[in-house]
Design an enzyme around this catalytic site. Structure first.
Site, mmCIF file in Angstrom:
data_model
loop_
_atom_site.group_PDB
_atom_site.id
_atom_site.type_symbol
_atom_site.label_atom_id
_atom_site.label_comp_id
_atom_site.label_asym_id
_atom_site.label_seq_id
_atom_site.Cartn_x
_atom_site.Cartn_y
_atom_site.Cartn_z
ATOM 1 N N ARG A 47 41.957 -18.772 16.134
ATOM 2 C CA ARG A 47 42.061 -20.222 16.377
ATOM 3 C C ARG A 47 42.760 -20.477 17.708
ATOM 4 O O ARG A 47 43.730 -19.785 18.043
ATOM 5 C CB ARG A 47 42.872 -20.903 15.265
ATOM 6 C CG ARG A 47 42.173 -20.899 13.933
ATOM 7 C CD ARG A 47 42.952 -21.755 12.926
ATOM 8 N NE ARG A 47 42.700 -21.289 11.582
ATOM 9 C CZ ARG A 47 43.643 -21.100 10.657
ATOM 10 N NH1 ARG A 47 44.915 -21.350 10.920
ATOM 11 N NH2 ARG A 47 43.318 -20.675 9.466
ATOM 12 N N ASN A 80 45.512 -17.312 -5.714
ATOM 13 C CA ASN A 80 45.153 -17.937 -4.445
ATOM 14 C C ASN A 80 43.634 -17.882 -4.364
ATOM 15 O O ASN A 80 43.058 -16.849 -4.045
ATOM 16 C CB ASN A 80 45.804 -17.160 -3.298
ATOM 17 C CG ASN A 80 45.539 -17.799 -1.955
ATOM 18 O OD1 ASN A 80 44.727 -18.710 -1.844
ATOM 19 N ND2 ASN A 80 46.213 -17.311 -0.939
ATOM 20 N N GLU A 113 55.206 -15.378 -0.158
ATOM 21 C CA GLU A 113 54.632 -16.664 -0.581
ATOM 22 C C GLU A 113 54.294 -16.659 -2.071
ATOM 23 O O GLU A 113 54.536 -17.631 -2.781
ATOM 24 C CB GLU A 113 53.370 -16.954 0.245
ATOM 25 C CG GLU A 113 53.708 -17.301 1.676
ATOM 26 C CD GLU A 113 52.503 -17.270 2.598
ATOM 27 O OE1 GLU A 113 52.020 -16.159 2.909
ATOM 28 O OE2 GLU A 113 52.051 -18.332 3.017
ATOM 29 N N HIS A 126 51.636 -23.487 5.664
ATOM 30 C CA HIS A 126 52.509 -22.313 5.469
ATOM 31 C C HIS A 126 53.858 -22.714 4.874
ATOM 32 O O HIS A 126 54.864 -22.026 5.086
ATOM 33 C CB HIS A 126 52.805 -21.571 6.790
ATOM 34 C CG HIS A 126 51.639 -20.850 7.387
ATOM 35 N ND1 HIS A 126 51.418 -20.833 8.750
ATOM 36 C CD2 HIS A 126 50.652 -20.128 6.832
ATOM 37 C CE1 HIS A 126 50.329 -20.115 9.000
ATOM 38 N NE2 HIS A 126 49.842 -19.678 7.838
ATOM 39 N N ARG A 172 48.101 -21.520 -5.493
ATOM 40 C CA ARG A 172 48.306 -22.028 -4.136
ATOM 41 C C ARG A 172 47.257 -23.115 -3.892
ATOM 42 O O ARG A 172 46.059 -22.884 -4.097
ATOM 43 C CB ARG A 172 48.115 -20.905 -3.134
ATOM 44 C CG ARG A 172 48.107 -21.402 -1.736
ATOM 45 C CD ARG A 172 47.946 -20.286 -0.756
ATOM 46 N NE ARG A 172 47.983 -20.827 0.585
ATOM 47 C CZ ARG A 172 47.125 -20.492 1.535
ATOM 48 N NH1 ARG A 172 46.181 -19.620 1.310
ATOM 49 N NH2 ARG A 172 47.227 -21.021 2.729
#
Ligand code: ADP
Length: 398
Positions: free
Chosen positions: A239, A10, A383, A178, A89
């Site tokens: 956020r 990643n 993940e 996601h 990813r």
């Protein structure tokens, strides 16, 4: 020795996370993180079954960091001859990619053509792919996209009510993110509850630093809370999630911030941090709220209310509910957040089992409701595991 290891990468703008999976034993023997890349303080942290080691890699760029990772793996007995493939990813696959793909020069060009959709993330992801190709030109590499799982979302759910030319000419639509996490935990819920793979309705809530929820019907994503970018939807660590679209102009007229400044504020100074003026970290906020910090309490309440409201909205896509699944750092660990969110959804017939809610988490997945139809569950996300699985599947097929 047969090659059986999958390297999962990643790659971010200044960091590179990696894990190694052994496809024959379904284990993850090594993982680590290179961070502060391109600075004098760059470090590489590696965790194996015996412990964690940290090494300075001053001024290392992505390629030098990857070289340090593969040298270190070789020293631990996981040399390049044991690598079967690498899975990366990649944040944005646009409308081009609805599943994972093996990387070729043509695929790299197609990913590059999507850079404008994720200018901060995709170029950094590409850097990881390029660096590894330079080090090991013959190693098969697979790209796994955050957006791919949501390519089944229908136009009614992904179209913004703005001039349609923006979609045609610039790809302006909702994409969602996601995807690997929502795909993994929803399929685990189906497996654990022994639901019919062709007839089920699951809502997944991935609550980490970034947060999104997803409506999954019969294995397909039908709607999700993030949009063109990961700023849309739920309240997150820093956020804002959904705001009035006029806010950009309003803020910039009332302050001296320009467009970039307002965007940075909504991405980095808002959410839990913005409301609480204390922290983006849910642990800190829960502790502070218990000690009477009013703004921490407000941040938590806004977070849970907005999450419950989004879950209720997503039920429009599924037309019913077999399971609500919590995952991500907050979803797996923050018992009061699960409790408050489910409290707002009591009218759906959801009722938490207070003891099960306290005992379930990262180390114990399963049902935390008194009701099983629908069930409320905690399922730790994996993940990297999904990326390794997709990589193995694609490489085996070739
Ligand atoms: P990322 O999205 O960066 O992978 P994580 O999934 O690790 O992030 O989630 C980070 C969030 O999880 C933080 O808000 C953190 O406070 C929260 N978290 C982790 N452990 C706990 C805990 N025991 N209780 C409450 N919140 C927790």
């Amino acid at each position: 020795m047969t090659a059986s290891l999958i390297l999962v990468i990643n790659s971010g703008s200044s960091s590179l996370k990696f894990s190694v999976f052994d496809s024959t034993q379904q284990t993850e023997p090594v993982s680590g993180l290179a961070e502060r890349l391109d600075t004098p303080d760059a470090t590489l942290k590696v965790s194996t079954q015996v412990g964690t080691r940290q090494t300075a890699i001053p001024d290392a760029d992505h390629q030098q960091a990857l070289r340090a990772v593969t040298d270190m793996l070789a020293a631990e007995g996981f040399g390049p001859d044991r690598l079967l493939a690498a899975g990366h990813r990649v944040v944005h696959g646009g409308e081009t990619f609805s599943s994972s793909v093996q990387v070729t020069a043509d695929i790299l060009a197609q990913i590059e053509a999507l850079n404008h959709l994720a200018p901060l993330h995709n170029p950094a992801n590409m850097e990881g792919i390029r660096a590894l190709s330079t080090l090991f030109p013959d190693l098969p590499q697979v790209a796994v996209f955050d957006t791919a799982f949501h390519q089944s979302v229908p136009p009614a759910a992904y179209t913004y009510a703005v001039p349609h030319a923006l979609y045609r000419d610039h790809g302006v639509r909702r994409y969602g993110f996601h995807g690997s996490s929502h795909r993994y935990v929803s399929s685990e819920a189906v497996r654990l509850l022994q639901l019919d793979p062709a007839d089920h309705r699951v809502i997944t809530a991935h609550l980490g630093n970034g947060c999104s929820a997803c409506a999954v019907k019969n294995g397909q994503s039908l709607d999700t809370t993030m949009g063109l970018t990961p700023l849309e939807g739920l309240v997150m660590g820093t956020r804002s999630g959904d705001v009035d679209p006029s806010l950009h102009q309003f803020i910039s007229e009332r302050t001296n911030l320009d467009l970039d400044g307002v965007t940075a504020m909504l991405n980095r100074e808002s959410g839990l941090l913005g409301i609480s003026e204390l922290s983006n970290d849910m642990r800190t906020l829960i502790e502070a709220a218990e000690e009477g910090h009013a703004q921490a309490e407000l941040a938590i309440e806004v977070f849970c209310y907005r999450l419950a409201k989004a879950i209720a909205g997503l039920l429009t896509a599924t037309g019913g509910l077999d399971a609500l699944v919590f995952t991500g750092g907050i979803g797996e660990n923050a018992t009061p957040i699960r409790e408050r969110t489910v409290y707002h959804l009591g009218w759906l017939g959801l009722n938490l089992d207070v003891t099960a809610n306290l005992t379930h988490g990262r180390d114990q997945m399963g049902i935390i409701s008194t009701t099983h139809e629908p069930a409320v569950m905690v399922i730790p996300t994996r993940e990297e595991w999904m990326i390794a699985q997709d990589t193995l599947t694609l490489v085996s097929a070739h």
